[in-house]
Write a protein that holds these residues in place. Structure first.
Motif, PDB file in Angstrom:
ATOM      1  N   ARG A 251      39.349 -46.933  -9.745  1.00  0.00           N
ATOM      2  CA  ARG A 251      40.547 -46.416  -9.098  1.00  0.00           C
ATOM      3  C   ARG A 251      40.670 -44.922  -9.381  1.00  0.00           C
ATOM      4  NH1 ARG A 251      44.575 -51.030 -11.369  1.00  0.00           N
ATOM      5  NH2 ARG A 251      46.201 -49.577 -10.694  1.00  0.00           N
ATOM      6  N   PRO A 252      39.648 -44.135  -8.986  1.00  0.00           N
ATOM      7  CA  PRO A 252      39.622 -42.714  -9.350  1.00  0.00           C
ATOM      8  C   PRO A 252      40.754 -41.899  -8.736  1.00  0.00           C
ATOM      9  CG  PRO A 252      37.874 -43.202  -7.782  1.00  0.00           C
ATOM     10  CD  PRO A 252      38.444 -44.512  -8.208  1.00  0.00           C
ATOM     11  N   GLU A 253      41.154 -42.242  -7.528  1.00  0.00           N
ATOM     12  CA  GLU A 253      42.231 -41.475  -6.895  1.00  0.00           C
ATOM     13  C   GLU A 253      43.538 -41.622  -7.677  1.00  0.00           C
ATOM     14  OE1 GLU A 253      42.116 -39.308  -4.651  1.00  0.00           O
ATOM     15  OE2 GLU A 253      40.205 -39.633  -3.607  1.00  0.00           O
ATOM     16  N   GLU A 254      43.774 -42.818  -8.221  1.00  0.00           N
ATOM     17  CA  GLU A 254      44.966 -43.014  -9.052  1.00  0.00           C
ATOM     18  C   GLU A 254      44.843 -42.275 -10.376  1.00  0.00           C
ATOM     19  OE1 GLU A 254      46.589 -47.082  -9.364  1.00  0.00           O
ATOM     20  OE2 GLU A 254      45.030 -47.614  -7.911  1.00  0.00           O
ATOM     21  N   ALA A 255      43.615 -42.161 -10.870  1.00  0.00           N
ATOM     22  CA  ALA A 255      43.402 -41.516 -12.167  1.00  0.00           C
ATOM     23  C   ALA A 255      43.539 -39.999 -12.090  1.00  0.00           C
ATOM     24  CB  ALA A 255      42.013 -41.876 -12.699  1.00  0.00           C
ATOM     25  N   LEU A 256      43.264 -39.427 -10.910  1.00  0.00           N
ATOM     26  CA  LEU A 256      43.192 -37.972 -10.792  1.00  0.00           C
ATOM     27  C   LEU A 256      44.473 -37.251 -11.221  1.00  0.00           C
ATOM     28  CD1 LEU A 256      41.435 -35.590 -10.025  1.00  0.00           C
ATOM     29  CD2 LEU A 256      42.167 -35.894  -7.633  1.00  0.00           C
ATOM     30  N   PRO A 257      45.661 -37.651 -10.775  1.00  0.00           N
ATOM     31  CA  PRO A 257      46.858 -36.920 -11.214  1.00  0.00           C
ATOM     32  C   PRO A 257      47.084 -36.994 -12.719  1.00  0.00           C
ATOM     33  CG  PRO A 257      47.459 -38.864  -9.926  1.00  0.00           C
ATOM     34  CD  PRO A 257      45.988 -38.672  -9.762  1.00  0.00           C
ATOM     35  N   PHE A 258      46.669 -38.093 -13.331  1.00  0.00           N
ATOM     36  CA  PHE A 258      46.819 -38.201 -14.783  1.00  0.00           C
ATOM     37  C   PHE A 258      45.826 -37.269 -15.495  1.00  0.00           C
ATOM     38  CE2 PHE A 258      48.187 -42.530 -13.314  1.00  0.00           C
ATOM     39  CZ  PHE A 258      49.541 -42.324 -13.572  1.00  0.00           C
ATOM     40  N   ALA A 259      44.630 -37.125 -14.926  1.00  0.00           N
ATOM     41  CA  ALA A 259      43.660 -36.176 -15.492  1.00  0.00           C
ATOM     42  C   ALA A 259      44.185 -34.749 -15.381  1.00  0.00           C
ATOM     43  CB  ALA A 259      42.317 -36.313 -14.778  1.00  0.00           C
ATOM     44  N   ARG A 260      44.824 -34.436 -14.261  1.00  0.00           N
ATOM     45  CA  ARG A 260      45.417 -33.093 -14.097  1.00  0.00           C
ATOM     46  C   ARG A 260      46.544 -32.881 -15.114  1.00  0.00           C
ATOM     47  NH1 ARG A 260      43.731 -30.614  -9.453  1.00  0.00           N
ATOM     48  NH2 ARG A 260      43.020 -31.937  -7.713  1.00  0.00           N
ATOM     49  N   GLU A 261      47.349 -33.900 -15.308  1.00  0.00           N
ATOM     50  CA  GLU A 261      48.450 -33.764 -16.260  1.00  0.00           C
ATOM     51  C   GLU A 261      47.919 -33.584 -17.682  1.00  0.00           C
ATOM     52  OE1 GLU A 261      52.504 -36.031 -17.828  1.00  0.00           O
ATOM     53  OE2 GLU A 261      51.260 -36.989 -16.266  1.00  0.00           O
ATOM     54  N   THR A 262      46.835 -34.267 -18.001  1.00  0.00           N
ATOM     55  CA  THR A 262      46.236 -34.108 -19.324  1.00  0.00           C
ATOM     56  C   THR A 262      45.838 -32.659 -19.559  1.00  0.00           C
ATOM     57  OG1 THR A 262      45.401 -36.368 -19.193  1.00  0.00           O
ATOM     58  CG2 THR A 262      44.441 -34.956 -20.869  1.00  0.00           C
ATOM     59  N   VAL A 263      45.201 -32.052 -18.557  1.00  0.00           N
ATOM     60  CA  VAL A 263      44.822 -30.634 -18.658  1.00  0.00           C
ATOM     61  C   VAL A 263      46.062 -29.772 -18.852  1.00  0.00           C
ATOM     62  CG1 VAL A 263      43.908 -28.661 -17.364  1.00  0.00           C
ATOM     63  CG2 VAL A 263      42.666 -30.840 -17.380  1.00  0.00           C
ATOM     64  N   ASP A 264      47.090 -30.062 -18.088  1.00  0.00           N
ATOM     65  CA  ASP A 264      48.315 -29.266 -18.165  1.00  0.00           C
ATOM     66  C   ASP A 264      48.950 -29.365 -19.548  1.00  0.00           C
ATOM     67  OD1 ASP A 264      50.528 -27.720 -16.933  1.00  0.00           O
ATOM     68  OD2 ASP A 264      51.661 -29.544 -17.291  1.00  0.00           O
ATOM     69  N   ARG A 265      48.972 -30.565 -20.117  1.00  0.00           N
ATOM     70  CA  ARG A 265      49.562 -30.744 -21.447  1.00  0.00           C
ATOM     71  C   ARG A 265      48.801 -29.941 -22.505  1.00  0.00           C
ATOM     72  NH1 ARG A 265      54.702 -32.913 -21.522  1.00  0.00           N
ATOM     73  NH2 ARG A 265      54.881 -34.277 -19.707  1.00  0.00           N
ATOM     74  N   TRP A 266      47.464 -30.037 -22.457  1.00  0.00           N
ATOM     75  CA  TRP A 266      46.664 -29.305 -23.438  1.00  0.00           C
ATOM     76  C   TRP A 266      46.760 -27.797 -23.218  1.00  0.00           C
ATOM     77  CZ3 TRP A 266      45.340 -30.971 -27.877  1.00  0.00           C
ATOM     78  CH2 TRP A 266      45.002 -32.300 -28.081  1.00  0.00           C
ATOM     79  N   ARG A 267      46.856 -27.386 -21.972  1.00  0.00           N
ATOM     80  CA  ARG A 267      46.944 -25.948 -21.699  1.00  0.00           C
ATOM     81  C   ARG A 267      48.253 -25.379 -22.267  1.00  0.00           C
ATOM     82  NH1 ARG A 267      43.770 -23.218 -18.638  1.00  0.00           N
ATOM     83  NH2 ARG A 267      43.197 -24.878 -17.186  1.00  0.00           N
ATOM     84  N   ARG A 268      49.324 -26.122 -22.113  1.00  0.00           N
ATOM     85  CA  ARG A 268      50.612 -25.645 -22.630  1.00  0.00           C
ATOM     86  C   ARG A 268      50.554 -25.422 -24.134  1.00  0.00           C
ATOM     87  NH1 ARG A 268      55.117 -29.671 -20.063  1.00  0.00           N
ATOM     88  NH2 ARG A 268      54.109 -29.957 -18.042  1.00  0.00           N
ATOM     89  N   VAL A 269      50.013 -26.397 -24.841  1.00  0.00           N
ATOM     90  CA  VAL A 269      50.016 -26.270 -26.294  1.00  0.00           C
ATOM     91  C   VAL A 269      49.000 -25.224 -26.762  1.00  0.00           C
ATOM     92  CG1 VAL A 269      48.368 -28.136 -26.807  1.00  0.00           C
ATOM     93  CG2 VAL A 269      50.146 -27.565 -28.448  1.00  0.00           C
ATOM     94  N   ALA A 284      39.422 -28.195 -23.745  1.00  0.00           N
ATOM     95  CA  ALA A 284      38.032 -28.216 -23.265  1.00  0.00           C
ATOM     96  C   ALA A 284      37.623 -29.614 -22.825  1.00  0.00           C
ATOM     97  CB  ALA A 284      37.090 -27.713 -24.369  1.00  0.00           C
ATOM     98  N   LEU A 285      37.950 -30.625 -23.613  1.00  0.00           N
ATOM     99  CA  LEU A 285      37.573 -32.001 -23.274  1.00  0.00           C
ATOM    100  C   LEU A 285      38.269 -32.467 -22.003  1.00  0.00           C
ATOM    101  CD1 LEU A 285      37.694 -33.530 -26.868  1.00  0.00           C
ATOM    102  CD2 LEU A 285      35.639 -33.117 -25.512  1.00  0.00           C
ATOM    103  N   SER A 286      39.543 -32.104 -21.868  1.00  0.00           N
ATOM    104  CA  SER A 286      40.280 -32.548 -20.674  1.00  0.00           C
ATOM    105  C   SER A 286      39.786 -31.833 -19.418  1.00  0.00           C
ATOM    106  CB  SER A 286      41.778 -32.334 -20.873  1.00  0.00           C
ATOM    107  OG  SER A 286      42.093 -30.963 -21.024  1.00  0.00           O
ATOM    108  N   LEU A 287      39.427 -30.568 -19.544  1.00  0.00           N
ATOM    109  CA  LEU A 287      38.871 -29.835 -18.402  1.00  0.00           C
ATOM    110  C   LEU A 287      37.544 -30.437 -17.957  1.00  0.00           C
ATOM    111  CD1 LEU A 287      39.662 -26.234 -19.632  1.00  0.00           C
ATOM    112  CD2 LEU A 287      40.439 -27.167 -17.445  1.00  0.00           C
ATOM    113  N   HIS A 288      36.722 -30.810 -18.921  1.00  0.00           N
ATOM    114  CA  HIS A 288      35.437 -31.432 -18.587  1.00  0.00           C
ATOM    115  C   HIS A 288      35.658 -32.721 -17.787  1.00  0.00           C
ATOM    116  CE1 HIS A 288      31.450 -33.350 -20.152  1.00  0.00           C
ATOM    117  NE2 HIS A 288      31.444 -33.151 -18.853  1.00  0.00           N
ATOM    118  N   THR A 289      36.584 -33.547 -18.261  1.00  0.00           N
ATOM    119  CA  THR A 289      36.875 -34.801 -17.556  1.00  0.00           C
ATOM    120  C   THR A 289      37.346 -34.543 -16.126  1.00  0.00           C
ATOM    121  OG1 THR A 289      37.439 -35.928 -19.622  1.00  0.00           O
ATOM    122  CG2 THR A 289      38.304 -36.877 -17.576  1.00  0.00           C
ATOM    123  N   LEU A 290      38.251 -33.572 -15.956  1.00  0.00           N
ATOM    124  CA  LEU A 290      38.787 -33.282 -14.627  1.00  0.00           C
ATOM    125  C   LEU A 290      37.695 -32.737 -13.705  1.00  0.00           C
ATOM    126  CD1 LEU A 290      41.081 -33.111 -12.642  1.00  0.00           C
ATOM    127  CD2 LEU A 290      41.769 -30.932 -13.690  1.00  0.00           C
TER     128      LEU A 290
END
Length: 364
Positions: A251-269, A284-290
């Motif tokens: 279900r990659p399309e469902e996963a995509l917004p959560f992967a984007r949010e993960t990047v956003d969370r790590w970027r903020r901190v 770095a790890l979250s960007l690789h996944t996205l």
């Protein structure tokens, strides 16, 4: 220097350390400041015991234990050593004050925390059952989680499942009744996430999904309750687990917004605390996944900036993450560049990845 003057100077320095760390802990909720305060309180208590003032030292060490205990109830693996040290010192002070039963209880717990995970579970289970004390349930839940994580690390995942289920059941009982339930909510979320991840690794992703979804919901509550971006790190980790299960369920399309949010969370901190490389490693790890997900969804142009940034950050964090993570990011970058018909750049990324894999130490 006379002994009296030497002890006096050490006591003044210890009190100063306590005051400094207390101010930091009151100004910033990060657990590291509370742990520093606990260490300084324990040191002060030890010094007072050495100059025959155990009654004066006792409240300092009791406070140190009170600081460590709720943190250990959330992350026993990380905090059990310090809790054990503080309990050992508490036992010494109580012995000096001729309180043998309380001293023995403190020493027994300090010793138990140094044992194997299964023995720690047995110790806290005996306490919880013998005393019928609700305050002991979080410690038992933490011990169960610690044992389950140990079993996971030793490729005994199926054995870990009932331990996590029991830990979750214990965590659920006091959460709503607690005046300050935040730490136990965090611990519940971690147990839920680990159970979901283990079920995924046992080829039961559909069974694991509700647990991780609940962990994400608890993580959102935590992040929303505090403006500090660091409070969103737990949520980022839970989201990463959710992404993995959704990908496992195709279900990659469902996963995509959560992967984007993960990047956003790590970027903020990482932007708010740019001096701490640990946060850049998480980014770095979250960007690789996205970047990898976008490539697999046939959106390489969109994935390229994430894949490139992942490589750049992995280079900067290679001491934390290791060269194998950098090699993986380079392989993903190579795939993205290939899809964009940039063969020379793609080959350069793959060649560098291959070279890193050839020089990386082999796993034992």
């Amino acid at each position: 220097m006379p002994a009296r003057l030497r002890w006096g100077r050490q006591l003044r320095e210890a009190r100063k350390d306590v005051a400094t760390h207390r101010g930091q802990a009151e100004a910033d909720a990060d657990p590291r400041y509370r742990l520093a305060l606990a260490r300084s309180l324990r040191t002060l208590g030890e010094l007072l015991a050495k100059v025959d003032r155990p009654a004066e030292g006792l409240p300092h060490v009791e406070e140190a234990v009170a600081i460590c205990r709720p943190l250990a109830d959330v992350e026993l693996a990380r905090h059990r050593a310090l809790l054990s040290e503080c309990l050992g010192t508490l036992g010494e002070l109580l012995t000096a004050l001729v309180r043998p039963a309380a001293a023995q209880a403190a020493r027994d717990e300090a010793l138990a925390l140094k044992k194997e995970p299964e023995e720690i579970v047995a110790f806290y289970r005996d306490l919880a059952e013998a005393e019928a004390d609700p305050d002991r349930r979080p410690a038992l839940a933490a011990a169960l989680y610690y044992h389950a994580a140990w079993l996971k690390d030793h490729d005994r995942r199926a054995e870990a499942l009932p331990l996590l289920e029991e830990s979750i059941a214990l965590r659920r009982e006091p959460v709503e009744a607690e005046a300050e339930p935040l730490l136990r909510r965090i611990a519940l979320a971690r147990s839920l996430c680990l159970l979901g991840e283990l079920l995924g690794q046992l080829d039961r992703p559909a069974d694991g999904l509700p647990y991780i979804e609940e962990a994400v919901a608890l993580g959102r509550d935590r992040a929303a309750a505090d403006a500090d971006p660091r409070r969103g790190i737990g949520l980022a980790l839970f989201l990463r687990g959710l992404v993995r299960l959704l990908l496992q369920l195709d279900r990659p399309e469902e996963a995509l917004p959560f992967a984007r949010e993960t990047v956003d969370r790590w970027r903020r901190v990482s932007e708010a605390h740019a001096d701490d490389r640990r946060y850049r490693a998480g980014l770095a790890l979250s960007l690789h996944t996205l970047g990898e997900m976008l490539a697999k969804l046939d959106r390489p142009a969109e994935g390229l900036p994430f894949a490139q940034e992942a490589v750049d950050l992995h280079r900067a964090c290679v001491g934390l993450l290791g060269s194998h993570h950098l090699a993986g990011a380079l392989h993903t970058l190579g795939e993205v560049l290939t899809a964009l018909d940039r063969p020379a750049e793609a080959q350069a990324a793959r060649d560098e990845a291959t070279a890193l894999e050839g020089t990386a130490p082999k796993a034992p």
